[in-house]
Scaffold this active site. Structure first.
Site, PDB file in Angstrom:
ATOM      1  N   HIS A   1      44.748   0.340  -6.298  1.00  0.00           N
ATOM      2  CA  HIS A   1      44.716  -0.087  -4.890  1.00  0.00           C
ATOM      3  C   HIS A   1      46.137  -0.213  -4.352  1.00  0.00           C
ATOM      4  O   HIS A   1      47.026  -0.726  -5.036  1.00  0.00           O
ATOM      5  CB  HIS A   1      43.997  -1.428  -4.748  1.00  0.00           C
ATOM      6  CG  HIS A   1      43.596  -1.726  -3.344  1.00  0.00           C
ATOM      7  ND1 HIS A   1      44.476  -2.253  -2.416  1.00  0.00           N
ATOM      8  CD2 HIS A   1      42.427  -1.545  -2.697  1.00  0.00           C
ATOM      9  CE1 HIS A   1      43.854  -2.400  -1.256  1.00  0.00           C
ATOM     10  NE2 HIS A   1      42.608  -1.970  -1.399  1.00  0.00           N
TER      11      HIS A   1
ATOM     12  N   ARG B   1      61.344  -0.088   8.041  1.00  0.00           N
ATOM     13  CA  ARG B   1      60.522  -0.456   6.892  1.00  0.00           C
ATOM     14  C   ARG B   1      60.959  -1.751   6.208  1.00  0.00           C
ATOM     15  O   ARG B   1      60.228  -2.272   5.369  1.00  0.00           O
ATOM     16  CB  ARG B   1      60.553   0.678   5.850  1.00  0.00           C
ATOM     17  CG  ARG B   1      60.035   2.024   6.318  1.00  0.00           C
ATOM     18  CD  ARG B   1      58.551   2.020   6.627  1.00  0.00           C
ATOM     19  NE  ARG B   1      57.733   1.498   5.549  1.00  0.00           N
ATOM     20  CZ  ARG B   1      57.410   2.179   4.446  1.00  0.00           C
ATOM     21  NH1 ARG B   1      57.831   3.424   4.286  1.00  0.00           N
ATOM     22  NH2 ARG B   1      56.658   1.640   3.520  1.00  0.00           N
ATOM     23  N   LYS B   2      62.103  -2.287   6.555  1.00  0.00           N
ATOM     24  CA  LYS B   2      62.583  -3.484   5.854  1.00  0.00           C
ATOM     25  C   LYS B   2      61.716  -4.695   6.203  1.00  0.00           C
ATOM     26  O   LYS B   2      61.089  -4.752   7.272  1.00  0.00           O
ATOM     27  CB  LYS B   2      64.045  -3.761   6.188  1.00  0.00           C
ATOM     28  CG  LYS B   2      64.304  -4.237   7.603  1.00  0.00           C
ATOM     29  CD  LYS B   2      65.788  -4.485   7.822  1.00  0.00           C
ATOM     30  CE  LYS B   2      66.051  -5.003   9.247  1.00  0.00           C
ATOM     31  NZ  LYS B   2      67.490  -5.237   9.484  1.00  0.00           N
TER      32      LYS B   2
END
Length: 307
Positions: A83, A165-166
């Site tokens: 997952h 994305r941080k």
């Protein structure tokens, strides 16, 4: 004044070690004003989903204790599973359940995210109604690349996607080696997991119907679905995550699958809800199939025992 209740459906990245799963569940159980409805460990996924209902203050305390327990017992450098995940305490999603507004739930999610960071220095992503950017409203966007890929990306501060994305809260703009990161969110509607069973062993039929059903390939915008085979039972399954059963009721998805299955000469043998579901999501099916006129939830005697 009527009591307020919030629904939380957190998941953490352990579904195989029964002792750890019990520790995390017990951390929630000890709080008055909080009820742990289900504990659903999944071996292949190697994650566990909890369904929790609680009053705001004790629920917050229970979720903080839950996260503390996962941080102390899980190590993402050793975790493996099928997952998508980016952290030990992977997600903490909150939803209004009774006598409470979305804005209040959103404020509680902010408190939880900030306090988790302050106490444990775990990187935090805010998603859903708490998202700092449009992209981060989607958990799948945050999880892209999973723990390993995201960790590598964030170590390169010159990466073109780094700023997007941080984490929203972090010490160095990276993931914690052992804890990873935690996604905290508030939304109006939660996910309902729903399976429809087909009388065929041809999994491709289930895949074809799933593709027609899900939003990205032309179906319902509130549904994601896959066609799979459950080894433990006959037939194949159209397995759905339904993100808004008020907008897209269960009966609509069920009838769609039945109609599509007819094209292949395949019967629908039944369906299954995975985990708890809101009463309203069952009542709108009652309205549809019985053609009820003027039906009111107060006509159900048990609803007068709630709240």
């Amino acid at each position: 004044m009527s009591k307020q209740f919030i629904l939380a459906v957190p998941n953490f990245s352990e579904g195989r070690d029964e002792e750890v799963v019990k520790k995390v569940a017990d951390a929630v159980r000890k709080y008055d004003g909080v009820k742990l409805i289900t504990v659903e460990p999944e071996y292949d996924f190697n994650r566990t989903v909890l369904t929790i209902i609680g009053e705001p203050k004790p629920l917050k305390e229970a979720l903080m204790e839950m996260a503390k327990t996962t941080y102390e017992n899980l190590d993402m450098t050793k975790q493996e599973g099928t997952h998508p995940r980016i952290g030990a305490q992977d997600t903490i999603p909150l939803f209004p359940l009774m006598n409470i507004e979305l804005e209040e739930v959103k404020a509680l999610a902010e408190e939880i995210g900030n306090e988790l960071y302050e106490k444990y220095k775990v990187p935090i992503y805010f998603s859903g109604e708490n998202a700092r950017t449009e992209d981060k409203k989607s958990i799948s966007y945050i999880r892209k690349g999973q723990y390993e890929g995201l960790k590598e990306l964030l170590q390169d501060k010159n990466h073109p996607d780094y700023e997007n994305r941080k984490p929203d809260l972090s010490e160095n703009g990276e993931l914690d080696d052992e804890k990873g990161a935690t996604i905290v969110s508030a939304d109006m509607e939660g996910l309902t997991a729903y399976n429809v069973f087909l009388a065929t062993e041809d999994v491709q039929i289930a895949k074809n119907i799933s593709k027609a059903l899900r939003g990205p390939s032309g179906g319902f915008s509130t549904i994601r679905s896959v066609g799979i085979k459950f080894p433990e039972r006959d037939g194949v399954v159209v397995s759905m995550n339904m993100f808004n059963c008020a907008q897209t009721p269960l009966y609509r998805a069920f009838e769609f699958v039945k109609q599509e299955a007819k094209r292949y000469g395949v019967a629908v043998t039944g369906s299954e809800l995975v985990g708890p579901v809101k009463l309203d999501y069952l009542l709108n099916n009652l309205d549809f199939y019985l053609g009820l006129e003027g039906f009111d939830k107060d006509q159900i005697l048990e609803t007068h025992l709630i709240g």
